[in-house]
Design an enzyme around this catalytic site. Structure first.
Site, PDB file in Angstrom:
ATOM      1  N   MET A   1       0.825  -1.181   0.000  1.00  0.00           N
ATOM      2  CA  MET A   1       0.000   0.000   0.000  1.00  0.00           C
ATOM      3  C   MET A   1       0.857   1.226   0.000  1.00  0.00           C
ATOM      4  SD  MET A   1      -2.783  -1.477   0.545  1.00  0.00           S
ATOM      5  CE  MET A   1      -1.537  -2.461   1.178  1.00  0.00           C
ATOM      6  N   SER A 303      -5.080  -5.161  -6.615  1.00  0.00           N
ATOM      7  CA  SER A 303      -3.845  -4.450  -6.969  1.00  0.00           C
ATOM      8  C   SER A 303      -3.395  -3.614  -5.782  1.00  0.00           C
ATOM      9  CB  SER A 303      -4.095  -3.518  -8.150  1.00  0.00           C
ATOM     10  OG  SER A 303      -4.803  -2.367  -7.731  1.00  0.00           O
ATOM     11  N   ASP A 304      -2.110  -3.330  -5.730  1.00  0.00           N
ATOM     12  CA  ASP A 304      -1.664  -2.309  -4.783  1.00  0.00           C
ATOM     13  C   ASP A 304      -2.256  -0.972  -5.246  1.00  0.00           C
ATOM     14  OD1 ASP A 304      -0.371  -0.965  -2.736  1.00  0.00           O
ATOM     15  OD2 ASP A 304       1.498  -2.041  -2.990  1.00  0.00           O
ATOM     16  N   CYS A 305      -2.126   0.052  -4.388  1.00  0.00           N
ATOM     17  CA  CYS A 305      -2.816   1.319  -4.644  1.00  0.00           C
ATOM     18  C   CYS A 305      -1.860   2.325  -5.295  1.00  0.00           C
ATOM     19  CB  CYS A 305      -3.334   1.898  -3.349  1.00  0.00           C
ATOM     20  SG  CYS A 305      -4.137   0.698  -2.258  1.00  0.00           S
ATOM     21  N   SER A 307      -1.625   0.261  -8.514  1.00  0.00           N
ATOM     22  CA  SER A 307      -0.685  -0.417  -9.413  1.00  0.00           C
ATOM     23  C   SER A 307      -1.041  -0.316 -10.886  1.00  0.00           C
ATOM     24  CB  SER A 307      -0.602  -1.894  -9.074  1.00  0.00           C
ATOM     25  OG  SER A 307       0.038  -2.107  -7.872  1.00  0.00           O
TER      26      SER A 307
END
Ligand SMILES: *[C@@H]1O[C@H](CO)[C@@H](O)[C@H](O)[C@H]1NC(C)=O
Ligand SMILES: *[C@@H]1O[C@H](CO)[C@@H](O)[C@H](O)[C@H]1NC(C)=O
Ligand SMILES: *[C@@H]1O[C@H](CO)[C@@H](O)[C@H](O)[C@H]1NC(C)=O
Ligand SMILES: *[C@@H]1O[C@H](CO)[C@@H](O)[C@H](O)[C@H]1NC(C)=O
Length: 775
Positions: A1, A303-305, A307
């Protein structure tokens, strides 16, 4: 994150916060209450029509409910369920749900799904994960997860938290400079796997043991080979991790595999970086192929924030944003932390890059998870965890577990005879010195929440003996140490405790270190104070990574050294428990401590685990690193001495091979794991462990093995660990079951698991035993 998303989300989180504050004020003045209710769908009291919807019917199976819901949605509505701030569909009685909550080591306020209020002002803040991992206690990993999920459910019931938590972080702590190493269970794939699956079970397992139910949903991140944040101009948004098949399979992937296969985690998060030129969130082999296909994830890939935005905007991986959206979803991504898929997916469908069926598949995984959480079962008050409230957060028992976890993790690295433990009755005055001696927030590391309360080291020590406190430096940067007062305090005291180290200004998300030394003039402070001290000098290192403290290791005036990680809200009490011998230390380092020369010589961006003699590259972690260390993985002393005696171990292990197998030759050095005859082949190792000391305590038996040197195999690797509690002079039998194919296998250069034939050496402490594996 990420901070990226924080930036984007901050204003909306802030206004949401204000709104909720206003709302709570409103409720306060007009109704005399400030608690809110949880967010859930299928609320009959708001929309009587919901009772006719199949997806609201708990007696149907999950697939049928998911299918029913997906069939009712328009394309635009479906797209609204691809992002963390999910859309609402009032006609179907579905409110907006915020997917992003965090609970790395306690319910956290990082992530817009969770907040604290006057109703729940704080939650139990356990030690930062690296220290908990140092306990090598799988029961503890799970126990912490269980407390965290109970507090999370209580906060959910009060409208303060979500049900989906993007924790734990199981990336391998490959390089000591990584600012996020503190969040991880360390450098060993096996320990990381045990931590990850244990913590996930604690978070997720429903008390009714129904596998179709989740207490809360965990998420193992950041998939995969993610461990560079920002180092000498290289940042995670642009970094391409070049990883060999061999390293991927025997180092980077195992914790994720264990999360999914052993822990049944409900989610995996893909990372920002590329692996071998492909962004992880756009890689169909890594997502659909491995996580969903091979490992059979029952849940969603997030997804990561943010991505997806990153691989389009920062990495320029696709020409258009629509292509990026299509690639991510087709690779197997189900949910986007961020808003990118919300903005570009419809155009991707209209442009023919993506079919609606792919979107159906993604949102089905998301809905299935919410169904398992009870989100579509109507009023949560009437469900299994419906009774939990503020009284279940920060209970004395939960806070005691935070103290216990810190005690179990603290690692004693040096202890000259007669130094520790200090006698609380003999010490009439204790000098407590150093920039971390009375810190609060530093103790809880990152991905933190507001703790129930803090006990600083000074407070912990002062509870037992009279203390004199001198910080010596204004903060960890320690630009110029204030030596005089600190030395004076040490001169007059019976013993000195110096607490130094790092905090988030030195090692953090988006902040990797360059330097492994103690920052600023901390070393000067330590050396000068030690010189001035009358009695024993206890050096306490509070940090998330290993440090080059050779100066202290070799200084006879420094009689003891403790590593305390970031020990959580009760850290100071736990440190005092160890220093005064109320608790016998049993923590072991979960990561190698390298000298500064390592950081000078080795680029952080080199992902290779194995040494390369042709370039002088030394390799990484205890499994491969060939250079000098300060301390190594598994190091840690006790106030007692524990002896090991081997009772049972094989001398020979024969693998029966099928007729005609190509390995029936003298030259064959290893055999394929797929070989059927290798299945269910196991043997036992029995050891007698004795506490030779006068103090009761726990002891971790670490069973390592050195495989034959084929396929560039590790020098040694951890096969298993078992923690036992022994009263003084007591003895116990410790047993390990070794699965020949799983545990003794090595990964070859092509990423295939093989059993190495020849001599394997087992190590437990100084004890060694070799046995032969042959066909
Ligand atoms: C319930 O369904 C009826 C009939 O389809 C519809 O007219 C009404 O608006 C619905 N109520 C709600 C609250 O959506
Ligand atoms: C969409 O579906 C059609 C028909 O099944 C198929 O031919 C086409 O390849 C699909 N397109 C994409 C981008 O998946
Ligand atoms: C130590 O820290 C606590 C908590 O921040 C604070 O209340 C106290 O005044 C500090 N003690 C000293 C001696 O500075
Ligand atoms: C492991 O942790 C649990 C939970 O705190 C504790 O009860 C147990 O004693 C620990 N095991 C050992 C051997 O220390």
């Amino acid at each position: 994150m990420a901070f990226r998303e924080n930036r984007a989300a901050k204003s909306s989180v802030f206004s949401l916060f204000l709104l909720l504050q206003l709302l709570s004020l409103f409720c306060f003045s007009f109704k005399g209450i400030s608690a809110q209710s949880p967010v859930f769908a299928c609320d009959v009291s708001k929309n009587p029509n919901v009772s006719t919807f199949g997806f609201c019917n708990p007696s149907l199976d999950i697939a049928a409910r998911v299918g029913d819901l997906v069939n009712r949605l328009t394309l635009q509505e479906k797209i609204g369920f691809l992002v963390n701030k999910a859309g609402s569909v009032s006609r179907l009685g579905i409110p907006s749900y915020e997917w992003w909550s965090e609970a790395l080591h306690g319910v956290s306020y990082v992530g817009p799904g969770t907040r604290f209020s006057n109703v729940v002002p704080g939650a139990t803040s356990f030690p930062q994960v690296l220290l908990t991992a140092a306990s090598f206690n799988t029961t503890l990993f799970e126990a912490i997860g269980k407390v965290v999920s109970t507090e999370a459910r209580a906060m959910y019931n009060l409208g303060l938290a979500g049900l989906t938590y993007w924790s734990p972080n199981v990336n391998i702590f490959r390089d000591p400079r990584w600012g996020r190493g503190q969040e991880t269970p360390g450098e060993d794939p096996m320990l990381s796997s045990k931590y990850g699956s244990g913590y996930v079970r604690g978070l997720q397992q429903s008390d009714d043991k129904d596998p179709n139910r989740l207490k809360v949903a965990a998420c193992c991140k950041h998939y995969t080979a993610y461990d560079v944040d920002a180092w000498k101009g290289v940042d995670r948004y642009h970094f391409n991790a070049v990883v060999t098949k061999q390293d991927l399979d025997d180092t980077y992937q195992p914790p994720f595999k264990s999360c999914v296969v052993d822990g049944n985690v409900a989610s995996v998060m893909c990372s920002y970086n590329q692996v071998n030129g492909i962004p992880t969130c756009a890689d169909p082999d890594l997502l659909a192929g491995v996580i969903r296909g091979e490992w059979q994830l029952n849940g969603y890939i997030v997804s990561d924030c943010d991505s997806v935005d990153v691989f389009y905007n920062n990495q320029r991986y696709t020409k258009t944003p629509e292509e990026a959206a299509a690639k991510a979803i087709l690779a197997g991504l189900d949910l986007n932390c961020g808003s990118f898929l919300g903005q570009h997916t419809e155009a991707a469908v209209k442009g023919g890059l993506l079919n609606e069926s792919a979107i159906n598949k993604a949102i089905s995984n998301n809905f299935a998870t919410l169904i398992r959480l009870g989100f579509f079962d109507g009023d949560p008050n009437k469900q299994l965890y419906g009774k939990l409230r503020a009284k279940d957060v920060c209970t004395p028992g939960n806070q005691e577990l935070a103290r216990e976890a810190a005690r179990q993790g603290i690692v004693l690295l040096k202890n000259s005879a007669g130094s520790l433990p200090l006698s609380p009755t003999a010490i009439k005055s204790l000098a407590v010195i150093g920039p971390n001696a009375n810190v609060t927030k530093t103790m809880i590391g990152n991905y933190e929440g507001t703790p129930c309360k803090y006990t600083t080291t000074l407070q912990g020590l002062t509870a037992s003996v009279p203390t004199v406190y001198q910080p010596g430096c204004p903060n960890v940067a320690c630009g110029s140490a204030q030596l005089d007062d600190a030395k004076k305090a040490a001169t007059q005291a019976d013993a000195t405790v110096i607490v130094v180290g790092d905090d988030q200004s030195v090692e953090a998300e988006s902040r990797d270190r360059i330097d492994l030394h103690l920052p600023g003039q901390q070393a000067l402070l330590v050396t000068e104070v030690a010189k001035a001290s009358k009695g024993p000098v206890i050096l306490v290192i509070m940090s998330g990574g290993g440090m080059d403290i050779s100066f202290a290791k070799g200084d006879d005036r420094i009689s003891s050294i403790l590593w305390v990680g970031y020990p959580g809200e009760a850290g100071g009490a736990a440190i005092a428990d160890v220093i005064f011998g109320y608790f016998n230390p049993s923590g072991r380092l979960p990561m190698t401590w390298y000298p500064q020369s390592f950081a000078d010589k080795v680029p952080m961006t080199n992902m290779n685990m194995r040494p390369d003699p042709s370039t002088g590259y030394p390799g990484r972690t205890y499994r491969f690193y060939t250079g000098e260390t300060l301390y190594t993985f598994g190091d840690g002393l006790s106030y007692s001495q524990f002896n090991h005696h081997l009772v049972r171990a094989p001398k020979l292990v024969s693998i029966p091979l099928e007729e005609g197998h190509i390995c029936h030759s003298e030259k064959c050095k290893s055999i394929d794991l797929l070989e059927r005859s290798c299945e269910n082949l196991a043997f036992d190792i029995h050891l007698r462990v004795k506490n030779m000391g006068r103090m009761k305590g726990s002891h971790t038996v670490l069973l390592f093995s050195t495989p034959p040197s084929v396929h560039n195999s590790p020098k040694k690797h951890l096969l298993g660990f078992e923690k036992v509690f022994l009263t003084a002079q007591m003895e116990e039998l410790v047993q390990f079951k070794v699965d020949v194919c799983k545990d003794l296998s090595v990964v070859d250069e092509l990423g295939t698991r093989k059993v190495a034939l020849g001599s394997h050496v087992l190590h437990v402490g100084s004890l060694k035993h070799s046995f032969n594996v042959r066909i």
